[in-house]
Design a protein around this motif. Structure first.
Motif, mmCIF file in Angstrom:
data_model
loop_
_atom_site.group_PDB
_atom_site.id
_atom_site.type_symbol
_atom_site.label_atom_id
_atom_site.label_comp_id
_atom_site.label_asym_id
_atom_site.label_seq_id
_atom_site.Cartn_x
_atom_site.Cartn_y
_atom_site.Cartn_z
ATOM 1 N N TYR A 114 -49.616 -55.727 50.409
ATOM 2 C CA TYR A 114 -49.049 -55.871 49.079
ATOM 3 C C TYR A 114 -47.552 -56.023 49.271
ATOM 4 C CZ TYR A 114 -53.375 -54.293 46.864
ATOM 5 O OH TYR A 114 -54.660 -54.192 46.426
ATOM 6 N N GLU B 66 -51.894 -61.355 48.104
ATOM 7 C CA GLU B 66 -52.557 -62.634 48.331
ATOM 8 C C GLU B 66 -54.061 -62.460 48.518
ATOM 9 O OE1 GLU B 66 -52.038 -66.604 51.122
ATOM 10 O OE2 GLU B 66 -51.010 -64.764 51.689
ATOM 11 N N ARG C 249 -55.990 -60.420 47.218
ATOM 12 C CA ARG C 249 -56.645 -60.102 45.948
ATOM 13 C C ARG C 249 -56.341 -61.159 44.879
ATOM 14 N NH1 ARG C 249 -59.526 -55.715 46.590
ATOM 15 N NH2 ARG C 249 -58.707 -53.979 47.805
ATOM 16 N N ASN C 250 -55.579 -62.188 45.266
ATOM 17 C CA ASN C 250 -55.273 -63.315 44.390
ATOM 18 C C ASN C 250 -54.596 -62.889 43.089
ATOM 19 O OD1 ASN C 250 -55.161 -66.056 43.825
ATOM 20 N ND2 ASN C 250 -57.085 -66.006 42.684
ATOM 21 N N PHE C 251 -53.576 -62.003 43.208
ATOM 22 C CA PHE C 251 -52.847 -61.654 42.000
ATOM 23 C C PHE C 251 -51.367 -61.438 42.261
ATOM 24 C CE2 PHE C 251 -53.562 -57.157 43.175
ATOM 25 C CZ PHE C 251 -52.324 -56.608 42.878
ATOM 26 N N LEU C 252 -50.598 -61.679 41.209
ATOM 27 C CA LEU C 252 -49.180 -61.364 41.139
ATOM 28 C C LEU C 252 -49.007 -60.567 39.861
ATOM 29 C CD1 LEU C 252 -46.228 -61.749 42.143
ATOM 30 C CD2 LEU C 252 -46.127 -63.716 40.618
ATOM 31 N N PHE C 253 -48.442 -59.372 39.970
ATOM 32 C CA PHE C 253 -48.342 -58.486 38.825
ATOM 33 C C PHE C 253 -46.887 -58.129 38.571
ATOM 34 C CE2 PHE C 253 -48.854 -54.686 36.298
ATOM 35 C CZ PHE C 253 -49.959 -54.991 35.535
ATOM 36 N N THR D 142 -52.495 -53.166 31.660
ATOM 37 C CA THR D 142 -52.815 -54.578 31.418
ATOM 38 C C THR D 142 -53.096 -54.857 29.950
ATOM 39 O OG1 THR D 142 -55.145 -54.177 31.914
ATOM 40 C CG2 THR D 142 -53.742 -54.926 33.733
ATOM 41 N N TRP E 131 -47.228 -58.691 44.792
ATOM 42 C CA TRP E 131 -48.098 -59.810 45.125
ATOM 43 C C TRP E 131 -49.090 -59.364 46.190
ATOM 44 C CZ3 TRP E 131 -47.002 -63.499 49.553
ATOM 45 C CH2 TRP E 131 -47.954 -64.512 49.614
ATOM 46 N N GLN F 266 -42.228 -56.785 40.764
ATOM 47 C CA GLN F 266 -43.495 -57.501 40.844
ATOM 48 C C GLN F 266 -44.136 -57.198 42.182
ATOM 49 O OE1 GLN F 266 -42.662 -61.659 40.320
ATOM 50 N NE2 GLN F 266 -42.035 -61.935 42.420
#
Length: 126
Positions: free
Chosen positions: A86, A104, A106-110, A32, A102, A100
């Protein structure tokens, strides 16, 4: 004529029993911040029936599909951390893989990149 066409199509079909360029073990860069490497292994097997098996981030792939279309070879699959799913999508881009994940719950898109791991190199650990 139909038999000839069927035979021609069968002979022209790719040999999915052989490994696809996306099969194998990948080192996924989940860093990150610059100069703070953080990688996790992803092992993919693209099966002839269109399913994907393997693991990502030390979690077994529970369900997955792959397809080669529009000049791209891509796979999508689901893993879990025991709390929620995931959803991951990955496409082969030259010698690397881009994807990518996702989560949901954990409220993230990486977005991430991956490189193929040499056959002799051990998988990265946490």
């Amino acid at each position: 004529m139909r038999r000839f066409l069927a035979l021609a199509l069968l002979c022209a079909a790719p040999a999915f029993a052989d490994a696809t360029p996306l099969d194998g073990t990948w080192r996924v860069d989940l860093s990150t911040k610059p100069d703070t490497p953080y990688t996790q292994p992803m092992q993919l097997t693209l099966n002839a029936d269109g399913t994907v098996t393997g693991s990502f981030y030390n979690s077994t792939i529970e369900a997955g599909r792959w397809k080669e279309s529009r000049g791209r070879l891509c796979a999508s699959f689901r893993t879990t951390d025991g709390v929620g799913p995931y959803h991951t999508a990955v496409c082969l881009t030259g010698d690397t893989a881009t994807g990518q994940t996702w989560a949901e719950h954990r409220n993230f898109l990486f977005n991430w990149n991956a490189e193929r791991m040499p056959a002799t190199e051990p998988a990265p650990t946490r």
